[in-house]
Motif scaffolding. Sequence first.
Motif, PDB file in Angstrom:
ATOM      1  N   MET B 256       0.834  -1.194   0.000  1.00  0.00           N
ATOM      2  CA  MET B 256       0.000   0.000   0.000  1.00  0.00           C
ATOM      3  C   MET B 256       0.870   1.246   0.000  1.00  0.00           C
ATOM      4  O   MET B 256       2.023   1.215   0.428  1.00  0.00           O
ATOM      5  N   ALA B 257       0.309   2.325  -0.501  1.00  0.00           N
ATOM      6  CA  ALA B 257       1.027   3.603  -0.517  1.00  0.00           C
ATOM      7  C   ALA B 257       0.048   4.696  -0.155  1.00  0.00           C
ATOM      8  O   ALA B 257      -1.114   4.662  -0.548  1.00  0.00           O
ATOM      9  N   GLU B 258       0.510   5.668   0.620  1.00  0.00           N
ATOM     10  CA  GLU B 258      -0.354   6.780   0.980  1.00  0.00           C
ATOM     11  C   GLU B 258       0.402   8.094   0.826  1.00  0.00           C
ATOM     12  O   GLU B 258       1.560   8.215   1.236  1.00  0.00           O
ATOM     13  N   THR B 259      -0.256   9.061   0.190  1.00  0.00           N
ATOM     14  CA  THR B 259       0.264  10.428   0.131  1.00  0.00           C
ATOM     15  C   THR B 259      -0.886  11.347   0.546  1.00  0.00           C
ATOM     16  O   THR B 259      -1.971  10.881   0.871  1.00  0.00           O
ATOM     17  N   LYS B 260      -0.650  12.666   0.490  1.00  0.00           N
ATOM     18  CA  LYS B 260      -1.724  13.600   0.796  1.00  0.00           C
ATOM     19  C   LYS B 260      -2.823  13.521  -0.251  1.00  0.00           C
ATOM     20  O   LYS B 260      -3.951  13.933  -0.016  1.00  0.00           O
ATOM     21  N   GLN B 261      -2.505  12.993  -1.437  1.00  0.00           N
ATOM     22  CA  GLN B 261      -3.471  12.963  -2.538  1.00  0.00           C
ATOM     23  C   GLN B 261      -4.287  11.673  -2.619  1.00  0.00           C
ATOM     24  O   GLN B 261      -5.379  11.675  -3.156  1.00  0.00           O
ATOM     25  N   TYR B 262      -3.747  10.547  -2.146  1.00  0.00           N
ATOM     26  CA  TYR B 262      -4.437   9.270  -2.341  1.00  0.00           C
ATOM     27  C   TYR B 262      -3.953   8.187  -1.384  1.00  0.00           C
ATOM     28  O   TYR B 262      -2.888   8.325  -0.768  1.00  0.00           O
ATOM     29  N   VAL B 263      -4.746   7.109  -1.323  1.00  0.00           N
ATOM     30  CA  VAL B 263      -4.293   5.844  -0.742  1.00  0.00           C
ATOM     31  C   VAL B 263      -4.397   4.829  -1.870  1.00  0.00           C
ATOM     32  O   VAL B 263      -5.427   4.757  -2.554  1.00  0.00           O
ATOM     33  N   ALA B 264      -3.341   4.069  -2.102  1.00  0.00           N
ATOM     34  CA  ALA B 264      -3.358   3.116  -3.205  1.00  0.00           C
ATOM     35  C   ALA B 264      -2.998   1.727  -2.706  1.00  0.00           C
ATOM     36  O   ALA B 264      -2.219   1.570  -1.762  1.00  0.00           O
ATOM     37  N   PHE B 265      -3.581   0.718  -3.370  1.00  0.00           N
ATOM     38  CA  PHE B 265      -3.295  -0.686  -3.058  1.00  0.00           C
ATOM     39  C   PHE B 265      -2.836  -1.386  -4.333  1.00  0.00           C
ATOM     40  O   PHE B 265      -3.386  -1.156  -5.407  1.00  0.00           O
ATOM     41  N   GLY B 266      -1.853  -2.261  -4.222  1.00  0.00           N
ATOM     42  CA  GLY B 266      -1.447  -3.096  -5.352  1.00  0.00           C
ATOM     43  C   GLY B 266      -1.009  -4.459  -4.865  1.00  0.00           C
ATOM     44  O   GLY B 266      -0.492  -4.581  -3.755  1.00  0.00           O
ATOM     45  N   SER B 267      -1.217  -5.488  -5.699  1.00  0.00           N
ATOM     46  CA  SER B 267      -0.668  -6.801  -5.343  1.00  0.00           C
ATOM     47  C   SER B 267       0.851  -6.724  -5.307  1.00  0.00           C
ATOM     48  O   SER B 267       1.506  -7.458  -4.578  1.00  0.00           O
ATOM     49  N   GLU B 268       1.391  -5.844  -6.138  1.00  0.00           N
ATOM     50  CA  GLU B 268       2.836  -5.639  -6.158  1.00  0.00           C
ATOM     51  C   GLU B 268       3.120  -4.146  -6.255  1.00  0.00           C
ATOM     52  O   GLU B 268       2.301  -3.382  -6.762  1.00  0.00           O
ATOM     53  N   TYR B 269       4.322  -3.780  -5.856  1.00  0.00           N
ATOM     54  CA  TYR B 269       4.747  -2.385  -5.929  1.00  0.00           C
ATOM     55  C   TYR B 269       4.742  -1.876  -7.383  1.00  0.00           C
ATOM     56  O   TYR B 269       4.492  -0.704  -7.645  1.00  0.00           O
ATOM     57  N   ARG B 270       4.987  -2.787  -8.323  1.00  0.00           N
ATOM     58  CA  ARG B 270       4.980  -2.409  -9.748  1.00  0.00           C
ATOM     59  C   ARG B 270       3.714  -1.658 -10.145  1.00  0.00           C
ATOM     60  O   ARG B 270       3.733  -0.818 -11.033  1.00  0.00           O
ATOM     61  N   ALA B 271       2.574  -2.037  -9.517  1.00  0.00           N
ATOM     62  CA  ALA B 271       1.293  -1.429  -9.879  1.00  0.00           C
ATOM     63  C   ALA B 271       1.241   0.039  -9.463  1.00  0.00           C
ATOM     64  O   ALA B 271       0.419   0.801  -9.963  1.00  0.00           O
ATOM     65  N   LEU B 272       2.116   0.435  -8.548  1.00  0.00           N
ATOM     66  CA  LEU B 272       2.024   1.778  -7.967  1.00  0.00           C
ATOM     67  C   LEU B 272       3.055   2.748  -8.533  1.00  0.00           C
ATOM     68  O   LEU B 272       2.992   3.947  -8.257  1.00  0.00           O
ATOM     69  N   VAL B 273       4.004   2.240  -9.324  1.00  0.00           N
ATOM     70  CA  VAL B 273       5.189   3.053  -9.656  1.00  0.00           C
ATOM     71  C   VAL B 273       4.896   4.305 -10.473  1.00  0.00           C
ATOM     72  O   VAL B 273       5.688   5.241 -10.459  1.00  0.00           O
ATOM     73  N   ASN B 274       3.777   4.351 -11.186  1.00  0.00           N
ATOM     74  CA  ASN B 274       3.515   5.544 -11.999  1.00  0.00           C
ATOM     75  C   ASN B 274       2.554   6.531 -11.349  1.00  0.00           C
ATOM     76  O   ASN B 274       2.156   7.508 -11.972  1.00  0.00           O
ATOM     77  N   LEU B 275       2.189   6.273 -10.099  1.00  0.00           N
ATOM     78  CA  LEU B 275       1.307   7.213  -9.406  1.00  0.00           C
ATOM     79  C   LEU B 275       2.079   8.492  -9.078  1.00  0.00           C
ATOM     80  O   LEU B 275       3.279   8.446  -8.810  1.00  0.00           O
ATOM     81  N   PRO B 276       1.395   9.650  -9.065  1.00  0.00           N
ATOM     82  CA  PRO B 276       2.110  10.895  -8.794  1.00  0.00           C
ATOM     83  C   PRO B 276       2.668  10.916  -7.361  1.00  0.00           C
ATOM     84  O   PRO B 276       1.984  10.509  -6.427  1.00  0.00           O
ATOM     85  N   GLY B 277       3.906  11.329  -7.226  1.00  0.00           N
ATOM     86  CA  GLY B 277       4.519  11.490  -5.905  1.00  0.00           C
ATOM     87  C   GLY B 277       4.811  10.180  -5.191  1.00  0.00           C
ATOM     88  O   GLY B 277       5.002  10.157  -3.973  1.00  0.00           O
ATOM     89  N   ILE B 278       4.879   9.064  -5.934  1.00  0.00           N
ATOM     90  CA  ILE B 278       5.086   7.759  -5.291  1.00  0.00           C
ATOM     91  C   ILE B 278       6.458   7.698  -4.599  1.00  0.00           C
ATOM     92  O   ILE B 278       6.640   7.009  -3.595  1.00  0.00           O
ATOM     93  N   GLU B 279       7.419   8.457  -5.126  1.00  0.00           N
ATOM     94  CA  GLU B 279       8.785   8.449  -4.564  1.00  0.00           C
ATOM     95  C   GLU B 279       8.760   8.878  -3.094  1.00  0.00           C
ATOM     96  O   GLU B 279       9.557   8.410  -2.295  1.00  0.00           O
ATOM     97  N   ASP B 280       7.845   9.785  -2.762  1.00  0.00           N
ATOM     98  CA  ASP B 280       7.803  10.295  -1.392  1.00  0.00           C
ATOM     99  C   ASP B 280       6.619   9.742  -0.591  1.00  0.00           C
ATOM    100  O   ASP B 280       6.335  10.212   0.514  1.00  0.00           O
ATOM    101  N   ALA B 281       5.918   8.753  -1.153  1.00  0.00           N
ATOM    102  CA  ALA B 281       4.755   8.190  -0.462  1.00  0.00           C
ATOM    103  C   ALA B 281       5.209   7.323   0.711  1.00  0.00           C
ATOM    104  O   ALA B 281       6.325   6.808   0.721  1.00  0.00           O
TER     105      ALA B 281
END
Lengths: 227, 307
Positions: B256-281
Amino acid sequence: MQKIDLSETGLRAMNKMLHGQSEHTNQTTWEIVNPKGSHAIACGLDAPIEVTVKGSTGYYCAGMNQQATVNIHGSAGPGTGENIMSGKIVIEGDASQYLGATGHGGMIVVKGNASSRCGISMKGVNIVVQGNVGHMSAFMGQSGNLVVCGDAGDALGDSCYEARFFIRGEVKSLGADCEKKEMREEHLALLQQLLDEAGIDADPTEFTRYGSARTLYNFDVDNAGAY
Amino acid sequence: MCGIVGLFLKDKSLEPKLGKMLTEMLITMTDRGPDSAGIAIYSEETIGRAKMTVQSDAPETAFKDLDTALSEAISASVSMQVRSTHAILDVPTGSTEDVRSELTKLGIRVMSRGNNLEIYKEVGLPQDVAAQFDITTMSGSHGIGHTRMATESAVTTMGAHPFNTGEDQCLVHNGSLSNHNSLRRKLRREGIHIETENDTEVGAAYLTWQMQNGATLGEALTNSLDDLDGFFTFVVGTKDGFGVVRDPIACKPAVMAETKQYVAFGSEYRALVNLPGIEDARVWEPEPATVYFWNHKETPSATEKAA
């Protein structure tokens, strides 16, 4: 330093380049950018090189490693360092489940937390985790050392053989045939050596040693009815 | 295997991009399951109206004048928007049960019902299914997606995820339930409608049954840890939130990843890599046997320890 952009080079070409390094290569430092959670990054290396991955990795990064040092500047996916034979893997972030499964040698260092089944069936690898480890860690551990500076989850060391576990924090529960052991001088010295090698500053006297009670080693005739 | 993604937006300015972001996440998970794919989107509601997503294998005939026929049958206005094999029916609030019985007579399947929820699912790869329904153009506040590697039952549209549970509720599942046959019999005796031999549908029906008996979604998920046998990572969607729960063994991956803009879930981190600001999530792996829940109405990242 050799730099590889994984998004341009592609996984197979990159791993082939790394596999092409011999014992005496002079290209000893490699940097991989844009890993984007890809699977099997820097798997099966067998040369004294240092590979730094700038970002998070997917399944099986640095699996079957020999000789090489692999640094992951991010978090690592499931099965990282599976069956490591020698060399070193350093994960700056967290590690997912079954880190270092069946590892025969070498060292894995996690600066964050490791998830469930950390060091499952370990056969000689040394794993040092700065944070916590999840449930069923070191399940059937046969040899090697698991050092945890934080807490361990449920069923630590279930059905373990001769692997040693040094835990600084709390253990939620011990697995079958795993018990608390006395910390003797030789264990303090060993633990200090492992912490030094991992580059982690912690006081060995704060740790508790766990290991096999050795009651599952031999068949007990009283259990015959259970089969 | 199966691949799951989920995206819960906190930043309203991202809402027009929800369909696009979810589709990209799901396509990345294609190699975790090529059999069927589906996406549930929570889009805007119209006061006084409810939505039903319906499906037919012969949409040209089944959907022809369906809105008129339904309007006459329930004596109220019904409008319809056809998207390939699916159609979204816009019906008066409170009429969904009447419409459902009419649709049953016509042999048209109901994929979802609620005020915000729309579910699109078909056999095929995520890329093709998303293109078939033009999901990248859809906006919404949150959504979940699934790409399936079938293990327990046939590869069909009705065996695809997400499964609609109650009004505005849906579920996706990675894993396999081993006590689904006995639980299906029990739930059918309790009067719960279960259409297929699929294990996940039983999981969804279980949650529906729990909530019909007064449990909150959080309680229903907590109880599922005792009553469901097998492997599961569930992601559930509700009218204004989404939740995550993994079985106590937690073999099935989740990140899972959380930023001020969203909460995201993926079976793998690969699914999340193109979300905005993922580097600092804040990126983490959800704990086993723990219910996580995010809600648009309450403070985000409320987590409840379940076991």
